[in-house]
Design a protein around this motif. Structure first.
Motif, PDB file in Angstrom:
ATOM      1  N   ASP A   1       5.674  45.976 -40.307  1.00  0.00           N
ATOM      2  CA  ASP A   1       6.848  45.791 -39.446  1.00  0.00           C
ATOM      3  C   ASP A   1       7.347  44.364 -39.619  1.00  0.00           C
ATOM      4  OD1 ASP A   1       6.740  48.366 -38.062  1.00  0.00           O
ATOM      5  OD2 ASP A   1       4.856  47.622 -37.225  1.00  0.00           O
ATOM      6  N   ILE A   2       6.411  43.458 -39.857  1.00  0.00           N
ATOM      7  CA  ILE A   2       6.725  42.036 -40.004  1.00  0.00           C
ATOM      8  C   ILE A   2       5.940  41.512 -41.209  1.00  0.00           C
ATOM      9  CG2 ILE A   2       6.399  39.747 -38.935  1.00  0.00           C
ATOM     10  CD1 ILE A   2       6.595  41.233 -36.179  1.00  0.00           C
ATOM     11  N   VAL A   3       6.613  40.749 -42.079  1.00  0.00           N
ATOM     12  CA  VAL A   3       5.921  40.150 -43.228  1.00  0.00           C
ATOM     13  C   VAL A   3       5.939  38.635 -43.043  1.00  0.00           C
ATOM     14  CG1 VAL A   3       5.893  39.868 -45.745  1.00  0.00           C
ATOM     15  CG2 VAL A   3       6.697  42.021 -44.746  1.00  0.00           C
ATOM     16  N   ILE A   4       4.771  38.013 -43.148  1.00  0.00           N
ATOM     17  CA  ILE A   4       4.691  36.559 -43.027  1.00  0.00           C
ATOM     18  C   ILE A   4       4.149  35.997 -44.341  1.00  0.00           C
ATOM     19  CG2 ILE A   4       3.628  34.628 -41.749  1.00  0.00           C
ATOM     20  CD1 ILE A   4       5.341  36.221 -39.867  1.00  0.00           C
ATOM     21  N   ASP A   5       4.941  35.131 -44.976  1.00  0.00           N
ATOM     22  CA  ASP A   5       4.457  34.454 -46.171  1.00  0.00           C
ATOM     23  C   ASP A   5       3.554  33.313 -45.691  1.00  0.00           C
ATOM     24  OD1 ASP A   5       3.988  32.990 -48.417  1.00  0.00           O
ATOM     25  OD2 ASP A   5       6.085  32.641 -48.920  1.00  0.00           O
ATOM     26  N   VAL A   6       2.270  33.455 -45.919  1.00  0.00           N
ATOM     27  CA  VAL A   6       1.328  32.472 -45.361  1.00  0.00           C
ATOM     28  C   VAL A   6       0.979  31.363 -46.351  1.00  0.00           C
ATOM     29  CG1 VAL A   6       0.302  34.209 -43.835  1.00  0.00           C
ATOM     30  CG2 VAL A   6      -0.787  33.723 -46.022  1.00  0.00           C
ATOM     31  N   SER A   7       1.446  31.495 -47.596  1.00  0.00           N
ATOM     32  CA  SER A   7       1.028  30.513 -48.599  1.00  0.00           C
ATOM     33  C   SER A   7       1.606  29.139 -48.278  1.00  0.00           C
ATOM     34  CB  SER A   7       1.437  30.962 -50.006  1.00  0.00           C
ATOM     35  OG  SER A   7       2.791  31.296 -50.046  1.00  0.00           O
ATOM     36  N   ASP A   8       0.784  28.126 -48.416  1.00  0.00           N
ATOM     37  CA  ASP A   8       1.158  26.735 -48.138  1.00  0.00           C
ATOM     38  C   ASP A   8       1.579  26.483 -46.690  1.00  0.00           C
ATOM     39  OD1 ASP A   8       0.788  26.257 -50.908  1.00  0.00           O
ATOM     40  OD2 ASP A   8       2.815  26.982 -51.288  1.00  0.00           O
ATOM     41  N   LYS A   9       1.105  27.325 -45.771  1.00  0.00           N
ATOM     42  CA  LYS A   9       1.421  27.087 -44.353  1.00  0.00           C
ATOM     43  C   LYS A   9       0.128  26.980 -43.570  1.00  0.00           C
ATOM     44  CE  LYS A   9       5.631  29.782 -44.166  1.00  0.00           C
ATOM     45  NZ  LYS A   9       5.977  31.183 -43.952  1.00  0.00           N
ATOM     46  N   THR A  10       0.176  26.207 -42.480  1.00  0.00           N
ATOM     47  CA  THR A  10      -1.017  26.127 -41.634  1.00  0.00           C
ATOM     48  C   THR A  10      -1.110  27.403 -40.793  1.00  0.00           C
ATOM     49  OG1 THR A  10       0.196  25.146 -39.800  1.00  0.00           O
ATOM     50  CG2 THR A  10      -0.767  23.616 -41.409  1.00  0.00           C
ATOM     51  N   ALA A  11      -2.334  27.662 -40.298  1.00  0.00           N
ATOM     52  CA  ALA A  11      -2.530  28.836 -39.427  1.00  0.00           C
ATOM     53  C   ALA A  11      -1.641  28.701 -38.188  1.00  0.00           C
ATOM     54  CB  ALA A  11      -3.993  28.948 -39.029  1.00  0.00           C
ATOM     55  N   LEU A  12      -1.446  27.469 -37.718  1.00  0.00           N
ATOM     56  CA  LEU A  12      -0.615  27.258 -36.528  1.00  0.00           C
ATOM     57  C   LEU A  12       0.844  27.635 -36.800  1.00  0.00           C
ATOM     58  CD1 LEU A  12      -0.298  26.324 -33.606  1.00  0.00           C
ATOM     59  CD2 LEU A  12      -0.037  23.987 -34.440  1.00  0.00           C
ATOM     60  N   ASN A  13       1.353  27.232 -37.956  1.00  0.00           N
ATOM     61  CA  ASN A  13       2.737  27.594 -38.281  1.00  0.00           C
ATOM     62  C   ASN A  13       2.902  29.101 -38.454  1.00  0.00           C
ATOM     63  OD1 ASN A  13       3.923  25.106 -38.042  1.00  0.00           O
ATOM     64  ND2 ASN A  13       3.573  24.534 -40.188  1.00  0.00           N
ATOM     65  N   CYS A  14       1.919  29.740 -39.072  1.00  0.00           N
ATOM     66  CA  CYS A  14       1.968  31.202 -39.212  1.00  0.00           C
ATOM     67  C   CYS A  14       1.969  31.854 -37.829  1.00  0.00           C
ATOM     68  CB  CYS A  14       0.769  31.725 -40.010  1.00  0.00           C
ATOM     69  SG  CYS A  14       0.730  31.120 -41.699  1.00  0.00           S
ATOM     70  N   THR A  15       1.141  31.317 -36.948  1.00  0.00           N
ATOM     71  CA  THR A  15       1.047  31.840 -35.583  1.00  0.00           C
ATOM     72  C   THR A  15       2.390  31.758 -34.867  1.00  0.00           C
ATOM     73  OG1 THR A  15      -1.272  31.301 -35.388  1.00  0.00           O
ATOM     74  CG2 THR A  15      -0.045  31.373 -33.336  1.00  0.00           C
ATOM     75  N   LYS A  16       3.026  30.607 -34.976  1.00  0.00           N
ATOM     76  CA  LYS A  16       4.326  30.419 -34.309  1.00  0.00           C
ATOM     77  C   LYS A  16       5.324  31.455 -34.813  1.00  0.00           C
ATOM     78  CE  LYS A  16       3.851  25.512 -33.238  1.00  0.00           C
ATOM     79  NZ  LYS A  16       4.059  24.161 -33.775  1.00  0.00           N
ATOM     80  N   GLU A  17       5.324  31.653 -36.146  1.00  0.00           N
ATOM     81  CA  GLU A  17       6.241  32.629 -36.747  1.00  0.00           C
ATOM     82  C   GLU A  17       5.954  34.039 -36.242  1.00  0.00           C
ATOM     83  OE1 GLU A  17       7.082  33.295 -41.110  1.00  0.00           O
ATOM     84  OE2 GLU A  17       6.658  31.157 -41.139  1.00  0.00           O
ATOM     85  N   ILE A  18       4.678  34.373 -36.190  1.00  0.00           N
ATOM     86  CA  ILE A  18       4.301  35.735 -35.760  1.00  0.00           C
ATOM     87  C   ILE A  18       4.717  35.958 -34.309  1.00  0.00           C
ATOM     88  CG2 ILE A  18       2.326  37.247 -35.240  1.00  0.00           C
ATOM     89  CD1 ILE A  18       0.930  35.905 -37.733  1.00  0.00           C
ATOM     90  N   LEU A  19       4.394  35.004 -33.438  1.00  0.00           N
ATOM     91  CA  LEU A  19       4.683  35.192 -32.014  1.00  0.00           C
ATOM     92  C   LEU A  19       6.193  35.280 -31.764  1.00  0.00           C
ATOM     93  CD1 LEU A  19       1.946  32.875 -30.430  1.00  0.00           C
ATOM     94  CD2 LEU A  19       1.966  35.383 -30.527  1.00  0.00           C
ATOM     95  N   LYS A  20       6.949  34.515 -32.533  1.00  0.00           N
ATOM     96  CA  LYS A  20       8.406  34.557 -32.404  1.00  0.00           C
ATOM     97  C   LYS A  20       8.946  35.922 -32.838  1.00  0.00           C
ATOM     98  CE  LYS A  20      11.954  31.600 -34.144  1.00  0.00           C
ATOM     99  NZ  LYS A  20      12.121  30.411 -34.995  1.00  0.00           N
ATOM    100  N   LYS A  21       8.459  36.402 -33.964  1.00  0.00           N
ATOM    101  CA  LYS A  21       8.971  37.673 -34.502  1.00  0.00           C
ATOM    102  C   LYS A  21       8.527  38.870 -33.674  1.00  0.00           C
ATOM    103  CE  LYS A  21      10.004  36.303 -39.158  1.00  0.00           C
ATOM    104  NZ  LYS A  21       9.600  36.226 -40.555  1.00  0.00           N
TER     105      LYS A  21
END
Ligand code: S3P
Length: 169
Positions: free
Chosen positions: A146-166
């Protein structure tokens, strides 16, 4: 809150991101491999060796039925092959953590516990075969997401922010 399920290839960071989501939201998390290991009282590696992969996949299926029936408002991290269960979309909003194969391997190699990280994953023992598995699985992960997050070269915190927003949208 709807369940969120993290899918993606071995070593992409599903566990680290799950822990970061817990720190930064009101979600609690469970992990399908952890559930299997504690119920069987065996490590995944040992289950593969003694009982075989087919048996392990059956255990994943049992977990998937329980998740669908009994788990609510939870962040669920999974083993890299869990996405194959038939009821995945009924369990949760599906978040695919995407990264190129070489970056995943680099990430594991750079970890202070790299040796253990490889050792505990039977399907990473042969990197050539693992790359083939990655190529086969990536389109399947994408199809289910349902949601795709490109995690390469990102911190876990930045991925988290993206996921929670989406997820909120
Ligand atoms: C597997 C991934 C592993 C674990 C098992 C099989 C797979 O979990 O479930 O070794 O089929 O991709 P991680 O993705 O946490 O390594």
């Amino acid at each position: 809150m709807k369940n969120i399920i993290l899918i993606g290839f071995m070593g992409v960071g599903k566990g680290s991101i799950a822990r970061e989501i817990v720190k930064n939201s009101s979600y609690m998390a469970i992990d399908t491999d952890d559930l299997i290991e504690s119920m069987q009282n065996k490590k995944i590696k040992q289950i593969f060796k003694e009982d075989g992969e087919v048996y392990f996949r059956q255990l994943e299926k049992n977990v998937s039925l329980w998740l669908e029936k009994s788990v609510k408002s939870t962040l669920i991290s999974t083993g890299g092959g869990f996405y194959k269960v038939k009821n995945l979309k009924k369990i949760a909003t599906v978040v695919f953590l995407d990264s190129p194969f070489d970056k995943i391997i680099k990430r594991i190699k750079e970890h202070p516990n790299a040796k253990a990280k490889f050792k505990k994953r039977p399907l990473l023992s042969d990197l050539k075969a693992a790359k083939e598995l990655y190529k086969k699985r990536r389109p399947e992960y994408l199809k289910l997401a349902d949601i795709v997050i490109d995690v390469s070269d990102k911190t876990a915190l930045n991925c988290t922010k993206e996921i929670l927003k989406k997820v909120k949208k």
